[in-house]
Design a protein around this motif. Structure first.
Motif, PDB file in Angstrom:
ATOM      1  N   ASP A   1      -9.548  62.258 111.388  1.00 36.33           N
ATOM      2  CA  ASP A   1     -10.531  62.147 110.313  1.00 36.33           C
ATOM      3  C   ASP A   1     -11.894  62.635 110.791  1.00 36.33           C
ATOM      4  N   VAL A   2     -12.172  62.386 112.072  1.00 37.20           N
ATOM      5  CA  VAL A   2     -13.426  62.814 112.697  1.00 37.20           C
ATOM      6  C   VAL A   2     -13.102  63.555 113.978  1.00 37.20           C
ATOM      7  N   ILE A   3     -13.691  64.742 114.132  1.00 37.48           N
ATOM      8  CA  ILE A   3     -13.529  65.543 115.345  1.00 37.48           C
ATOM      9  C   ILE A   3     -14.852  65.509 116.093  1.00 37.48           C
ATOM     10  N   VAL A   4     -14.806  65.093 117.345  1.00 37.56           N
ATOM     11  CA  VAL A   4     -16.009  64.992 118.162  1.00 37.56           C
ATOM     12  C   VAL A   4     -15.926  66.009 119.299  1.00 37.56           C
ATOM     13  N   LEU A   5     -16.888  66.919 119.345  1.00 34.98           N
ATOM     14  CA  LEU A   5     -16.950  67.897 120.428  1.00 34.98           C
ATOM     15  C   LEU A   5     -17.784  67.304 121.555  1.00 34.98           C
ATOM     16  N   ALA A   6     -17.121  66.994 122.672  1.00 33.31           N
ATOM     17  CA  ALA A   6     -17.789  66.316 123.782  1.00 33.31           C
ATOM     18  C   ALA A   6     -17.698  67.147 125.059  1.00 33.31           C
ATOM     19  N   VAL A   7     -17.850  68.461 124.896  1.00 32.67           N
ATOM     20  CA  VAL A   7     -17.840  69.352 126.052  1.00 32.67           C
ATOM     21  C   VAL A   7     -19.264  69.827 126.331  1.00 32.67           C
TER      22      VAL A   7
ATOM     23  N   ILE B   1      -9.319  73.453 111.143  1.00 32.16           N
ATOM     24  CA  ILE B   1     -10.123  72.349 110.612  1.00 32.16           C
ATOM     25  C   ILE B   1      -9.927  72.262 109.099  1.00 32.16           C
ATOM     26  N   ASP B   2      -9.653  71.068 108.626  1.00 33.28           N
ATOM     27  CA  ASP B   2      -9.517  70.816 107.190  1.00 33.28           C
ATOM     28  C   ASP B   2     -10.898  70.410 106.658  1.00 33.28           C
ATOM     29  N   ILE B   3     -11.618  71.359 106.063  1.00 34.23           N
ATOM     30  CA  ILE B   3     -13.010  71.088 105.674  1.00 34.23           C
ATOM     31  C   ILE B   3     -13.114  70.112 104.514  1.00 34.23           C
ATOM     32  N   ASP B   4     -12.009  69.865 103.803  1.00 33.26           N
ATOM     33  CA  ASP B   4     -12.039  68.921 102.701  1.00 33.26           C
ATOM     34  C   ASP B   4     -11.833  67.481 103.167  1.00 33.26           C
ATOM     35  N   ARG B   5     -11.404  67.318 104.404  1.00 36.78           N
ATOM     36  CA  ARG B   5     -11.045  65.972 104.869  1.00 36.78           C
ATOM     37  C   ARG B   5     -11.717  65.579 106.173  1.00 36.78           C
ATOM     38  N   GLN B   6     -11.941  66.531 107.064  1.00 34.28           N
ATOM     39  CA  GLN B   6     -12.394  66.204 108.406  1.00 34.28           C
ATOM     40  C   GLN B   6     -13.904  66.375 108.573  1.00 34.28           C
ATOM     41  N   LEU B   7     -14.500  65.487 109.356  1.00 32.72           N
ATOM     42  CA  LEU B   7     -15.916  65.531 109.688  1.00 32.72           C
ATOM     43  C   LEU B   7     -16.059  65.989 111.140  1.00 32.72           C
TER      44      LEU B   7
ATOM     45  N   GLY C   1     -18.707  74.596 105.115  1.00 32.93           N
ATOM     46  CA  GLY C   1     -18.270  73.217 105.277  1.00 32.93           C
ATOM     47  C   GLY C   1     -19.398  72.249 104.992  1.00 32.93           C
ATOM     48  N   PRO C   2     -19.124  71.149 104.303  1.00 30.95           N
ATOM     49  CA  PRO C   2     -20.190  70.255 103.880  1.00 30.95           C
ATOM     50  C   PRO C   2     -20.679  69.290 104.955  1.00 30.95           C
TER      51      PRO C   2
ATOM     52  N   THR D   1     -25.066  67.913 103.600  1.00 29.24           N
ATOM     53  CA  THR D   1     -24.025  66.947 103.943  1.00 29.24           C
ATOM     54  C   THR D   1     -24.083  65.770 102.974  1.00 29.24           C
ATOM     55  N   PRO D   2     -22.978  65.432 102.326  1.00 30.95           N
ATOM     56  CA  PRO D   2     -22.988  64.304 101.379  1.00 30.95           C
ATOM     57  C   PRO D   2     -23.371  62.998 102.070  1.00 30.95           C
ATOM     58  N   GLN D   3     -24.094  62.161 101.351  1.00 33.09           N
ATOM     59  CA  GLN D   3     -24.542  60.893 101.921  1.00 33.09           C
ATOM     60  C   GLN D   3     -23.359  60.028 102.341  1.00 33.09           C
ATOM     61  N   ARG D   4     -22.266  60.091 101.602  1.00 30.77           N
ATOM     62  CA  ARG D   4     -21.109  59.256 101.947  1.00 30.77           C
ATOM     63  C   ARG D   4     -20.554  59.624 103.320  1.00 30.77           C
ATOM     64  N   ASP D   5     -20.636  60.920 103.679  1.00 33.38           N
ATOM     65  CA  ASP D   5     -20.142  61.345 104.991  1.00 33.38           C
ATOM     66  C   ASP D   5     -21.091  60.897 106.092  1.00 33.38           C
TER      67      ASP D   5
END
Length: 260
Positions: free
Chosen positions: A60-66, A82-88, A109-110, A136-140
């Motif tokens: 649901d959330v992808i974190v780039l930690a490199v 990346i699924d831009i409709d579902r993933q942050l 991507g939003p 970026t939507p407030q809900r995200d």
């Protein structure tokens, strides 16, 4: 919520352990099985994966930690998956903007975020700064803020405040540790064993933080509660001022912000 953290270094590993301890489902990736075996041994709750693309499929959330210089390459690797409709998408890399994240992944991507936690996330005591990309939507944003509140306090801020936030709260950990080391050395000089002096310094720091949080007092106001006329505390405070303590702290923060 399923979180995938790409990178198992100091920051990625600390965040992964903190989120797992908070009950989240966390998958972490690394370039070597040895690294994954180590972090899984340290935190058996974590899922591990050598393949970034496979690791993000259910996230649901992808974190780039490199490291910052590796971000563009990792983005290129996962961009088509990346699924831009579902993933942050979040980046923990210093100096990488949300616009760069979009340029390197999906321009329309939003939801992309620059995020700056610190290594205390492992113990759910981080101070984390979050800057959402434009549109970026407030809900995200609320979702990402709630996620990082699981590992400490959160400040949702404008993107130009990310670097100052990093200096105050991430580099700031090192500055606080340097003060604790000095306080410990003073304790040793006055007769305490090193381990005991460090424990005294740590408890004093923790008690101070708790006092300020619980009372809402400004530090200078609280100082008045522990200083007496002609007493030891005021003599020590004045000595700190005479040696430029406040100036040294401010200069250290500003030096950390300088670009080289």
């Amino acid at each position: 919520m399923n979180i995938t953290i790409l990178g198992a270094g100091n920051m990625g590993g600390a965040l992964a352990k903190g989120l797992a301890a908070a009950g989240e489902q966390v998958t972490v990736t690394a370039r070597s099985q040895q690294t994954l075996d180590r972090i899984h041994a340290e935190c058996p709750l974590l899922r591990t994966c050598l393949n970034n693309i496979e690791a993000i499929r259910q996230a649901d959330v992808i974190v780039l930690a490199v490291k910052p210089w590796l971000i563009e390459g990792v983005c290129a690797e996962i961009r088509e998956h990346i699924d831009i409709d579902r993933q942050l998408l979040c980046s923990l890399a210093a100096g990488i903007t949300t616009q760069q994240l979009r340029d390197w992944t999906y321009s329309n991507g939003p939801s992309a975020f620059a995020v700056m936690p610190n290594i205390a996330a492992e113990f759910r005591q981080s101070m984390t700064f979050i800057a959402p990309a434009s549109r970026t939507p407030q809900r995200d944003t609320d979702t990402i803020a709630a996620l990082f509140r699981l590992v400490g306090d959160v400040d949702v801020c404008e993107e130009h405040l990310m670097d100052p936030g990093m200096v105050i709260a991430s580099c700031g950990i090192a500055y606080v540790m340097r003060y604790l080391r000095a306080q410990t050395e003073a304790g040793v000089e006055m007769g305490f064993r090193p381990k005991d002096a460090l424990n005294i310094a740590l408890q004093t720091m923790q008690g101070t933080v708790t006092l300020l949080r619980e009372t809402g007092l400004h530090p200078e106001e609280a100082i008045d509660h522990v200083t007496t006329a002609g007493g030891r505390a005021i003599r020590g405070l004045n000595a700190m001022d005479h040696t430029g303590f406040n100036s040294a702290v401010i200069r250290s923060m500003k030096a950390g912000l300088e670009q080289h």
